[in-house]
Motif scaffolding. Structure first.
Motif, PDB file in Angstrom:
ATOM      1  N   UNK A 108       0.868  -1.174   0.000  1.00 12.88           N
ATOM      2  CA  UNK A 108       0.000   0.000   0.000  1.00 12.88           C
ATOM      3  C   UNK A 108       0.906   1.226   0.000  1.00 12.88           C
ATOM      4  N   UNK A 109       0.554   2.218  -0.795  1.00 11.39           N
ATOM      5  CA  UNK A 109       1.352   3.443  -0.859  1.00 11.39           C
ATOM      6  C   UNK A 109       0.412   4.624  -1.096  1.00 11.39           C
ATOM      7  N   UNK A 110       0.678   5.716  -0.387  1.00 12.17           N
ATOM      8  CA  UNK A 110      -0.130   6.913  -0.610  1.00 12.17           C
ATOM      9  C   UNK A 110       0.066   7.424  -2.030  1.00 12.17           C
ATOM     10  N   UNK A 111      -1.005   7.883  -2.635  1.00 10.24           N
ATOM     11  CA  UNK A 111      -0.961   8.383  -4.010  1.00 10.24           C
ATOM     12  C   UNK A 111       0.030   9.542  -4.159  1.00 10.24           C
ATOM     13  N   UNK A 112       0.198  10.347  -3.119  1.00  4.80           N
ATOM     14  CA  UNK A 112       1.096  11.505  -3.208  1.00  4.80           C
ATOM     15  C   UNK A 112       2.565  11.117  -3.042  1.00  4.80           C
ATOM     16  N   UNK A 113       2.870   9.873  -2.721  1.00  5.68           N
ATOM     17  CA  UNK A 113       4.249   9.426  -2.524  1.00  5.68           C
ATOM     18  C   UNK A 113       4.841   8.964  -3.861  1.00  5.68           C
ATOM     19  N   UNK A 114       5.066   9.922  -4.730  1.00  5.87           N
ATOM     20  CA  UNK A 114       5.524   9.624  -6.091  1.00  5.87           C
ATOM     21  C   UNK A 114       6.884   8.912  -6.120  1.00  5.87           C
ATOM     22  N   UNK A 115       7.765   9.273  -5.205  1.00  7.59           N
ATOM     23  CA  UNK A 115       9.093   8.644  -5.150  1.00  7.59           C
ATOM     24  C   UNK A 115       8.943   7.137  -4.918  1.00  7.59           C
ATOM     25  N   UNK A 116       8.106   6.750  -3.966  1.00  7.04           N
ATOM     26  CA  UNK A 116       7.908   5.330  -3.675  1.00  7.04           C
ATOM     27  C   UNK A 116       7.219   4.622  -4.843  1.00  7.04           C
ATOM     28  N   UNK A 117       6.234   5.255  -5.431  1.00 10.36           N
ATOM     29  CA  UNK A 117       5.519   4.642  -6.560  1.00 10.36           C
ATOM     30  C   UNK A 117       6.490   4.361  -7.704  1.00 10.36           C
ATOM     31  N   UNK A 118       7.380   5.314  -8.003  1.00  9.39           N
ATOM     32  CA  UNK A 118       8.391   5.098  -9.053  1.00  9.39           C
ATOM     33  C   UNK A 118       9.277   3.897  -8.707  1.00  9.39           C
ATOM     34  N   UNK A 119       9.682   3.803  -7.448  1.00  6.66           N
ATOM     35  CA  UNK A 119      10.516   2.680  -6.993  1.00  6.66           C
ATOM     36  C   UNK A 119       9.795   1.354  -7.237  1.00  6.66           C
ATOM     37  N   UNK A 120       8.540   1.283  -6.840  1.00  2.85           N
ATOM     38  CA  UNK A 120       7.779   0.041  -6.995  1.00  2.85           C
ATOM     39  C   UNK A 120       7.560  -0.295  -8.465  1.00  2.85           C
ATOM     40  N   UNK A 121       7.216   0.704  -9.264  1.00  5.43           N
ATOM     41  CA  UNK A 121       6.981   0.447 -10.686  1.00  5.43           C
ATOM     42  C   UNK A 121       8.265   0.015 -11.396  1.00  5.43           C
ATOM     43  N   UNK A 122       9.398   0.597 -11.028  1.00  9.71           N
ATOM     44  CA  UNK A 122      10.686   0.176 -11.613  1.00  9.71           C
ATOM     45  C   UNK A 122      10.957  -1.295 -11.329  1.00  9.71           C
ATOM     46  N   UNK A 123      10.459  -1.773 -10.213  1.00 13.11           N
ATOM     47  CA  UNK A 123      10.666  -3.164  -9.819  1.00 13.11           C
ATOM     48  C   UNK A 123       9.547  -4.084 -10.291  1.00 13.11           C
ATOM     49  N   UNK A 124       8.621  -3.568 -11.090  1.00 17.59           N
ATOM     50  CA  UNK A 124       7.602  -4.411 -11.707  1.00 17.59           C
ATOM     51  C   UNK A 124       6.250  -4.446 -11.029  1.00 17.59           C
ATOM     52  N   UNK A 125       6.070  -3.735  -9.926  1.00 18.05           N
ATOM     53  CA  UNK A 125       4.758  -3.717  -9.268  1.00 18.05           C
ATOM     54  C   UNK A 125       3.742  -3.007 -10.150  1.00 18.05           C
ATOM     55  N   UNK A 126       2.511  -3.494 -10.111  1.00 19.82           N
ATOM     56  CA  UNK A 126       1.416  -2.901 -10.888  1.00 19.82           C
ATOM     57  C   UNK A 126       0.293  -2.490  -9.948  1.00 19.82           C
ATOM     58  N   UNK A 127      -0.404  -1.441 -10.336  1.00 19.69           N
ATOM     59  CA  UNK A 127      -1.531  -0.950  -9.548  1.00 19.69           C
ATOM     60  C   UNK A 127      -2.712  -1.902  -9.668  1.00 19.69           C
TER      61      UNK A 127
END
Length: 162
Positions: A108-127
């Motif tokens: 789970x990640x807050x929508x405003x936490x763009x840095x974390x979202x980029x990290x997760x997406x770089x590693x293959x996580x999908x929404x």
């Protein structure tokens, strides 16, 4: 002591969706309660000089279902935006899907936490979805993300161009 300092940092608290221990005795009691559990793993994140800069955890591990919740925190602000989070998550994926034999990780990640979202997406996580939380007069949207373990057959197919 570092974890207690991070738990009390208002800027870090802004990104966390839970109450964390605020004193060293509270933190030690939390550690004694959680770390021995078969359903929990805690890892330290160090910089290239060996300095503790964050932590990473697998929580709610369901060995039967082969899944766990991932959480990460880079507590030392002077180490933000240097790739440590992305590298730590990548390393943990190898451990989780390899050695531990898990099949799925979620977070789970807050929508405003763009840095974390980029990290997760770089590693293959999908929404996967969106959860809305009410905080006083405000709402905070939480993005639900997951990643399935890579299948060996898929790797071979992709490599052969089929």
């Amino acid at each position: 002591a570092s974890m207690v300092r991070w738990n009390n940092a208002p800027e870090l608290q802004y990104y966390v969706d839970s109450d964390l221990p605020k004193t060293l005795p509270e933190c030690e009691a939390w550690f004694a309660r959680n770390v021995p559990s078969l359903c929990y793993r805690l890892f330290a994140i160090e910089d290239h000089q060996g300095r503790l800069i964050g932590d990473l955890e697998l929580d709610h591990i369901s060995w039967r279902r082969g899944e766990a919740e991932l959480r990460i925190r880079i507590g030392e602000k002077d180490r933000w935006n240097e790739g440590y989070g992305t590298d730590a998550v990548r390393t943990l994926l190898g451990l989780a899907f390899g050695y531990l034999g898990l099949r799925r990780l979620y977070l789970k990640v807050y929508r405003f936490n763009r840095r974390a979202i980029r990290c997760y997406e770089k590693n293959g996580f999908r929404r996967e979805g969106l959860l809305r939380r009410h905080y006083g007069k405000d709402w905070k949207d939480i993005i639900l993300m997951s990643l399935e373990a890579p299948m060996e057959g898929k790797k071979e197919t992709a490599a052969s161009g089929r």
